[in-house]
Design a protein around this motif. Structure first.
Motif, short mmCIF file in Angstrom:
data_model
loop_
_atom_site.label_atom_id
_atom_site.label_comp_id
_atom_site.label_asym_id
_atom_site.label_seq_id
_atom_site.Cartn_x
_atom_site.Cartn_y
_atom_site.Cartn_z
N GLU A 127 0.84 -1.69 -0.14
CA GLU A 127 -0.06 -0.27 -0.18
C GLU A 127 0.72 1.47 0.29
OE1 GLU A 127 -1.52 -3.82 1.11
OE2 GLU A 127 -0.43 -2.56 2.12
N SER A 128 2.20 1.20 1.11
CA SER A 128 2.77 2.28 0.27
C SER A 128 3.43 2.30 -0.64
CB SER A 128 4.06 2.60 1.97
OG SER A 128 3.24 2.21 3.45
N ALA A 129 3.79 1.52 -1.00
CA ALA A 129 4.77 1.83 -3.01
C ALA A 129 3.74 1.93 -3.25
CB ALA A 129 5.24 0.36 -2.60
N THR A 130 2.46 1.91 -3.45
CA THR A 130 1.53 2.04 -4.33
C THR A 130 1.05 3.96 -4.25
OG1 THR A 130 0.20 -0.31 -4.14
CG2 THR A 130 -1.04 1.97 -5.15
N ILE A 131 0.98 3.92 -3.28
CA ILE A 131 0.69 5.43 -3.25
C ILE A 131 2.31 6.18 -3.21
CG2 ILE A 131 0.57 7.38 -1.74
CD1 ILE A 131 -0.69 5.17 0.76
N LEU A 132 3.62 5.59 -2.90
CA LEU A 132 4.45 6.35 -3.78
C LEU A 132 4.68 6.89 -4.97
CD1 LEU A 132 6.83 4.90 -1.11
CD2 LEU A 132 6.55 7.48 -1.41
N VAL A 133 4.57 5.83 -5.72
CA VAL A 133 4.66 5.64 -7.22
C VAL A 133 3.42 6.79 -8.18
CG1 VAL A 133 2.53 3.53 -8.02
CG2 VAL A 133 4.78 3.78 -9.30
N ASN A 134 2.12 6.40 -7.32
CA ASN A 134 1.21 7.31 -7.49
C ASN A 134 1.63 8.65 -7.53
OD1 ASN A 134 -0.53 5.49 -8.43
ND2 ASN A 134 -1.83 5.31 -6.93
N MET A 135 2.19 9.31 -6.21
CA MET A 135 2.80 10.32 -6.22
C MET A 135 3.56 10.88 -6.68
SD MET A 135 3.47 10.95 -2.42
CE MET A 135 4.47 12.54 -2.18
N ALA A 136 5.40 10.02 -7.46
CA ALA A 136 6.12 10.26 -9.07
C ALA A 136 5.18 10.38 -10.03
CB ALA A 136 6.77 8.42 -8.81
N LEU A 137 4.01 9.76 -10.43
CA LEU A 137 3.50 9.64 -11.16
C LEU A 137 3.03 11.40 -11.70
CD1 LEU A 137 2.29 9.09 -14.33
CD2 LEU A 137 0.29 8.10 -13.05
N CYS A 138 2.45 12.06 -10.66
CA CYS A 138 2.10 12.89 -10.16
C CYS A 138 3.17 14.02 -10.72
CB CYS A 138 1.12 13.18 -9.42
SG CYS A 138 -0.04 14.82 -8.86
N TYR A 139 4.55 13.90 -9.83
CA TYR A 139 4.96 14.96 -10.11
C TYR A 139 5.10 14.81 -11.91
CZ TYR A 139 5.62 16.40 -6.00
OH TYR A 139 6.01 17.23 -4.09
#
Length: 246
Positions: A127-139
Motif C-alpha cells: 500500500e505504501s509503495a502504491t501511494i509512492l508510485v502514484n505520487m511519483a507519476l503526479c510529479y
C-alpha cells in the motif's frame, strides 16, 4: 497497557480475557479505519490527477502517505497480539485506473487505485509503495507542463526509487509487479528526457530483465502490459525514437 494485556498467556480470568479481546478489537478497528482513510485519499488524488489538478492531487497523496506512516507504527504493535486473538485486518487490492493522456507515449501513465477486501495482513508495504508510485507519476506528469512545479523531475525520480525499493521487498506478492515495472519504465524515460542516457539504459535494462523474469505469469492484460514495457526498454534510446504503447 495494550502491549502488556495482549501478550500471549497474560489473561487468566474470563474478565481479563474479555478485556484483552476488547482492547485488541479496538486497536484493530483503528488500523482498519486509518487504512480506509489512506485509500480514500489515494483514490481521491487519482481523480484529481485525471482532471489535471496536479497540486491538489499531491496534497491528497501526501495525506495518504501520512496515514500509511501511522499504520506502519500500529502494525508494529499489532505483532504483539497472540495468534489466537488476531482479528482480520484489511487486505488492499490494487487495480488500474484510466490511463492519463500524455504526449509522451513512453510514460506509463496509469495510476493504481486501491480497493478493500477482508483478509488478514501483517504489513502495509504494498500500500505504501502504491501511494509512492502514484505520487511519483503526479510529479512526472506535472514536469511535462510549461509551468511545472519546481523540482518536479527530481521529486518524481526520488519517489519512483522509493516505490521500486519497497516493491522489491515484497516481490513475491504479484501486486508489487506493476509498481516495479512502472517505476523502472518511468525512471528510464525521465533520465532519457533530461539527457542522462547511460542511466536511462541501466533502468531500462533492469526493466527488460524483470519482464523476462516474470515471464507469462498473470492475467492476459498483465502479460500484454509486459510486452509493452519490453518494447519500450528495447526502443527508448534517444528523445526522437518512437515508442510502443504506454
Amino acid at each position: 497497557i495494550f502491549s502488556q494485556s495482549c501478550k500471549k498467556g497474560t489473561p487468566t480470568t474470563d474478565t481479563s480475557i474479555k478485556h484483552h479481546r476488547s482492547i485488541c478489537k479496538h486497536y484493530l478497528n483503528k488500523v482498519t479505519t486509518n487504512m480506509n482513510t489512506a485509500i480514500d485519499h489515494n483514490n481521491g488524488a487519482i481523480r484529481l490527477l485525471e482532471k489535471g489538478y496536479h497540486e491538489l492531487a499531491l496534497i491528497e497523496f501526501k495525506k495518504a502517505a501520512q496515514q500509511m506512516y501511522s499504520i506502519t507504527q500500529e502494525l508494529k504493535q499489532q505483532r504483539n497480539i497472540s495468534a489466537t486473538e488476531k482479528q482480520p485486518l484489511l487486505t488492499v487490492c490494487t487495480t488500474r485506473a484510466n490511463s492519463i493522456a500524455t504526449n509522451n507515449s513512453f510514460i506509463r501513465s496509469t495510476p493504481l487505485l486501491m480497493s478493500y477486501s477482508e483478509e488478514p495482513i501483517s504489513s502495509c508495504t504494498i500500500e505504501s509503495a502504491t501511494i509512492l508510485v502514484n505520487m511519483a507519476l503526479c510529479y512526472h506528469l506535472d514536469s511535462l507542463r510549461p509551468n511545472a512545479m519546481p523540482g518536479a523531475v527530481q521529486n518524481a525520480v526520488t519517489l519512483y526509487e522509493m516505490a521500486y525499493s519497497l516493491g522489491l521487498q515484497v516481490n513475491e506478492d504479484s501486486r508489487s509487479h506493476p509498481i516495479i515495472l512502472m517505476s523502472l519504465n518511468n525512471m528510464g524515460q525521465l533520465h532519457n528526457e533530461v539527457g542522462n542516457f547511460e542511466k536511462s539504459r541501466l533502468y531500462l535494462e533492469d526493466l527488460s530483465a524483470y519482464v523476462v523474469m516474470l515471464g507469462e505469469i498473470g492475467e492476459g492484460h498483465t502479460v500484454s502490459d509486459r510486452h509493452e514495457f519490453m518494447l519500450n526498454a528495447m526502443v527508448l534510446r534517444n528523445p526522437n525514437t518512437c515508442a510502443g504503447a504506454a
